[in-house]
Design a protein around this motif. Sequence first.
Motif, PDB file in Angstrom:
ATOM      1  N   UNK A  67       0.864  -1.220  -0.064  1.00 45.60           N
ATOM      2  CA  UNK A  67      -0.079   0.012   0.102  1.00 45.60           C
ATOM      3  C   UNK A  67       0.814   1.251   0.055  1.00 45.60           C
ATOM      4  N   UNK A  68       0.847   2.002  -1.081  1.00 44.91           N
ATOM      5  CA  UNK A  68       1.801   3.404  -1.141  1.00 44.91           C
ATOM      6  C   UNK A  68       0.930   4.323  -0.311  1.00 44.91           C
ATOM      7  N   UNK A  69       0.737   5.384  -0.975  1.00 41.28           N
ATOM      8  CA  UNK A  69       0.035   6.605  -0.260  1.00 41.28           C
ATOM      9  C   UNK A  69      -1.106   6.002   0.309  1.00 41.28           C
ATOM     10  N   UNK A  70      -1.691   6.872   1.297  1.00 39.66           N
ATOM     11  CA  UNK A  70      -3.230   6.603   1.948  1.00 39.66           C
ATOM     12  C   UNK A  70      -3.499   8.009   2.463  1.00 39.66           C
ATOM     13  N   UNK A 109      -0.752  10.594   3.452  1.00 36.42           N
ATOM     14  CA  UNK A 109       0.338  10.265   4.094  1.00 36.42           C
ATOM     15  C   UNK A 109       1.095   9.177   3.191  1.00 36.42           C
ATOM     16  N   UNK A 110       2.240   9.282   3.197  1.00 36.10           N
ATOM     17  CA  UNK A 110       3.048   8.317   2.348  1.00 36.10           C
ATOM     18  C   UNK A 110       3.728   7.058   3.361  1.00 36.10           C
ATOM     19  N   UNK A 162       5.196   8.065   6.669  1.00 32.53           N
ATOM     20  CA  UNK A 162       4.515   8.658   7.624  1.00 32.53           C
ATOM     21  C   UNK A 162       4.608  10.250   7.502  1.00 32.53           C
ATOM     22  N   UNK A 163       5.315  10.413   6.294  1.00 28.47           N
ATOM     23  CA  UNK A 163       5.106  11.885   5.844  1.00 28.47           C
ATOM     24  C   UNK A 163       3.751  12.536   5.544  1.00 28.47           C
ATOM     25  N   UNK A 164       3.126  13.107   6.147  1.00 31.54           N
ATOM     26  CA  UNK A 164       1.793  13.675   6.186  1.00 31.54           C
ATOM     27  C   UNK A 164       1.687  15.202   5.737  1.00 31.54           C
ATOM     28  N   UNK A 165       0.561  15.310   4.866  1.00 31.46           N
ATOM     29  CA  UNK A 165       0.164  16.517   4.295  1.00 31.46           C
ATOM     30  C   UNK A 165      -1.461  16.941   4.833  1.00 31.46           C
TER      31      UNK A 165
END
Length: 119
Positions: free
Chosen positions: A30-33, A50-51, A54-57
């Motif tokens: 599972x890539x980005x969610x 979030x990638x 764990x980098x989230x926008x």
Amino acid sequence: VQLQAFGGGLVQAGESLTLSCVASGTIAIVRDMGWYRQAPGQQRERVVRVDRGGVADYVDSVKGRFTVTRDNVRNTLYLQMNSLKPEDTAVYYCNGDVIDRRGRVGDYWGQGTLVTVSS
């Protein structure tokens, strides 16, 4: 591949709620969610993306109140929502960019879970 979202409910303003989303099926990775929401009469908007690292926008309106985490082993995405406001009322959907075991890439959505925040 399926995504299932859980955890919606009715809360009062200022309270907290945690949503979960589980991806299942013949998943390789599972890539980005992300979490999205759609309030009555409004377009769906992205809450957070979030990638795998764990980098989230986050959308500005939830920064400092919502926290997204993910468990890449269990293919699970969480959204901790604190200090909820009536304007957070919406159906929340999870989304995942998934590569299945045959190498096919797909964009999948969960069924949505309703969050209602009363004033």
